[in-house]
Motif scaffolding. Structure first.
Motif, short mmCIF file in Angstrom:
data_model
loop_
_atom_site.label_atom_id
_atom_site.label_comp_id
_atom_site.label_asym_id
_atom_site.label_seq_id
_atom_site.Cartn_x
_atom_site.Cartn_y
_atom_site.Cartn_z
N ILE A 43 0.85 -1.19 0.00
CA ILE A 43 0.00 0.00 0.00
C ILE A 43 0.89 1.25 0.00
O ILE A 43 1.87 1.33 0.74
N LYS A 44 0.51 2.22 -0.83
CA LYS A 44 1.25 3.49 -0.87
C LYS A 44 1.01 4.26 0.43
O LYS A 44 -0.13 4.37 0.90
N ARG A 45 2.10 4.78 1.02
CA ARG A 45 1.98 5.53 2.27
C ARG A 45 2.89 6.74 2.22
O ARG A 45 4.04 6.67 1.77
N GLN A 46 2.37 7.85 2.71
CA GLN A 46 3.16 9.07 2.81
C GLN A 46 4.14 8.95 3.98
O GLN A 46 3.75 8.58 5.09
N VAL A 47 5.41 9.26 3.71
CA VAL A 47 6.44 9.19 4.75
C VAL A 47 7.31 10.44 4.65
O VAL A 47 7.19 11.24 3.71
N ARG A 48 8.19 10.57 5.62
CA ARG A 48 9.17 11.67 5.60
C ARG A 48 10.55 11.07 5.85
O ARG A 48 10.81 10.53 6.93
N LEU A 49 11.38 11.14 4.81
CA LEU A 49 12.73 10.59 4.90
C LEU A 49 13.74 11.72 5.00
O LEU A 49 13.53 12.82 4.47
N GLY A 50 14.85 11.47 5.67
CA GLY A 50 15.86 12.49 5.89
C GLY A 50 17.15 12.20 5.14
O GLY A 50 17.15 12.01 3.93
N ARG A 51 18.23 12.16 5.89
CA ARG A 51 19.54 11.96 5.28
C ARG A 51 19.67 10.58 4.69
O ARG A 51 18.96 9.66 5.07
N ARG A 52 20.61 10.44 3.77
CA ARG A 52 20.88 9.13 3.19
C ARG A 52 22.35 9.02 2.84
O ARG A 52 23.02 10.02 2.59
N ASN A 53 22.84 7.81 2.85
CA ASN A 53 24.19 7.53 2.40
C ASN A 53 24.12 6.39 1.38
O ASN A 53 23.04 6.08 0.87
N ALA A 54 25.24 5.78 1.11
CA ALA A 54 25.25 4.74 0.07
C ALA A 54 24.48 3.51 0.50
O ALA A 54 24.03 2.73 -0.36
N ASP A 55 24.28 3.30 1.79
CA ASP A 55 23.66 2.06 2.28
C ASP A 55 22.25 2.27 2.82
O ASP A 55 21.36 1.43 2.59
N TYR A 56 22.02 3.35 3.55
CA TYR A 56 20.75 3.51 4.26
C TYR A 56 20.18 4.91 4.06
O TYR A 56 20.89 5.86 3.70
N ILE A 57 18.86 5.00 4.34
CA ILE A 57 18.14 6.27 4.35
C ILE A 57 17.51 6.43 5.73
O ILE A 57 16.93 5.49 6.29
N GLU A 58 17.62 7.63 6.28
CA GLU A 58 17.08 7.91 7.59
C GLU A 58 15.57 8.16 7.50
O GLU A 58 15.10 8.92 6.65
N VAL A 59 14.79 7.47 8.37
CA VAL A 59 13.34 7.62 8.41
C VAL A 59 12.98 8.60 9.52
O VAL A 59 13.30 8.37 10.69
N LEU A 60 12.30 9.67 9.16
CA LEU A 60 11.90 10.67 10.14
C LEU A 60 10.46 10.47 10.61
O LEU A 60 10.14 10.76 11.75
N ASP A 61 9.59 9.99 9.72
CA ASP A 61 8.19 9.84 10.12
C ASP A 61 7.50 8.95 9.09
O ASP A 61 7.86 8.91 7.92
#
Length: 436
Positions: A391-409
């Protein structure tokens, strides 16, 4: 013999059976019932098609075609991996100041040269003739101005002599008058002679004053003229020096010490003014140039620290310059080495570089994937617990590097999301994940 007469049988009429026929009414479904049944069948068919047809906001895809990743708690290392290219720290280009024919080539491409070293010699007969004509013209003008300067100096000396003579005459006349005054009082000098002496003294004094004023005026004018003549002389000498420098520019010399590259001129070749002849790269002094995704334009600042791996060793660098012009989705950054740089670096080779954007910190993480390029980190497909849908869901992502993305909300630990590309179904709200 008697004849017995038989009575004839009564005449019978043909039986048609018409008296036995009757209209039999056909029994069936009433027309209204038929219409109702037809309408019901149509509604049922439409309902079945609606239930069986795929939803416009959903799509069925094979589960093995997508990458499903789990949201987890961990440490986020805020760094950016880059592939940086080695370039000289300082590059000086060699251009032909004056055009001409190549007469001599004294060094080869790739050689190490010293500042001021002669690299090649060019010739230009027109420039030489123009220089001789200009030199003659400048010499004549300088001689003319020197003559004027000499005349002004002589005029100054003449004014000085005139002043001295006028002051001498005034002094004599005043002294004569002072000597006759007591004698005239006692009657030894006639009155007319005494008055003549008095008038002569006054006249000589006024003449001396006029001479002094004239000399002062001439001195101002002469000083101004001399200053202008000397300035003109200086300008002409400078112009002559430029002409000589232009002729000397035909001798191509190294402006700095370094390695000569892209130097491929040949004897007899004609070079135009301003034509690129080669370049000199700083020897043993290099920098790294990297292309950075425009997403990080606001996060990269001068002075940030980076590390580069070479020969099994790590070398520290810093961000020296940022070029904010975005081209093809990237911008350019220059890195300078802090301390010693790797030995035997060659221009054009690449080094794996890691740019530190911030300090490590605990965060909620999802693996970095190609989905980010299509969503911009504003939404993701979240897999349901039974794994049958996403299911499509609205999220808020922050910083990212080559391996991971930071989840803010928008996500919780343990939830699963699609991290593979969303190409072909990015406009859907729901995905049906079909088993293989």
């Amino acid at each position: 013999m008697s004849v017995v007469r038989m009575q004839s049988a009564p005449e019978t009429k043909a039986v048609s059976g018409g008296g036995m026929d009757r209209v039999v009414e056909k029994k069936g479904i009433p027309q209204r019932v038929k219409l109702g049944i037809g309408a019901a069948l149509i509604v049922a068919a439409a309902s079945g098609f609606y239930l069986m047809a795929p939803d416009a906001s959903s799509q069925t895809i094979a589960a093995d075609r997508v990458t499903i990743s789990t949201v987890s708690q961990g440490r986020f290392d805020d760094f950016l991996p880059l592939r940086a290219r080695v370039t000289p720290l300082v590059t000086v280009f060699l251009d032909a100041v004056e055009g001409g024919r190549v007469e001599k080539v004294l060094v080869e491409d790739g050689a190490m040269v010293q500042q001021g070293q002669l690299l090649a010699a060019l010739s230009n007969s027109d420039l030489q003739l123009n220089l001789l004509a200009r030199q003659t013209e400048v010499t004549q003008q300088i001689n003319s101005m020197r003559s004027q300067e000499l005349a002004l100096s002589q005029n100054r000396l003449q004014n000085e002599r005139t002043r001295i003579e006028a002051e001498l005459a005034a002094s004599k006349a005043r002294r004569q008058f002072e000597m006759q005054r007591p004698l005239a009082d006692k009657g030894f000098v006639p009155g007319k002679t005494f008055r003549d002496s008095q008038d002569e003294a006054q006249s000589a004094s006024r003449r001396a004053q006029v001479v002094r004023q004239t000399q002062a005026t001439d001195e101002k004018l002469q000083s101004s003229q001399l200053a202008q003549l000397r300035a003109s002389t200086t300008a002409l000498n400078a112009s002559l020096g430029i002409a000589r420098a232009s002729l000397d520019a035909l001798n191509l010399r190294a402006p700095v010490t370094g390695q000569l590259t892209a130097f491929s001129i040949q004897v007899g070749q004609s070079m135009n003014r301003g034509e690129r002849l080669g370049q000199i790269d700083s020897a043993g002094r290099n920098k790294l140039v990297a292309q950075v995704d425009e997403f990080y334009l606001g996060r990269v600042v001068p002075g940030q620290i980076a590390t580069a791996e070479w020969g099994g060793k790590s070398y520290r660098l810093k961000v020296a310059k940022i070029y904010p012009q975005v081209k093809n989705g990237t911008f350019e950054v220059d890195f300078q080495f802090i301390g010693a740089e790797p030995p035997e670096l060659q221009r054009g080779q690449t080094l794996q570089t890691r740019l530190t954007l911030g300090d490590p910190a605990p965060a909620l993480l999802i693996p970095n994937g190609a989905f980010y390029n299509e969503t911009g980190g504003s939404w993701v497909f979240v897999v349901t617990p039974d794994g049958s849908e996403a299911i499509k869901r609205q999220v808020r992502l922050g910083r990212r590097n080559a391996d991971y993305i930071e989840v803010l909300d928008g996500l919780e630990p343990g939830e699963r999301v699609l991290t593979s590309p969303y190409t072909g179904f990015a406009d859907k709200d729901r995905l049906d994940l079909a088993a293989k």
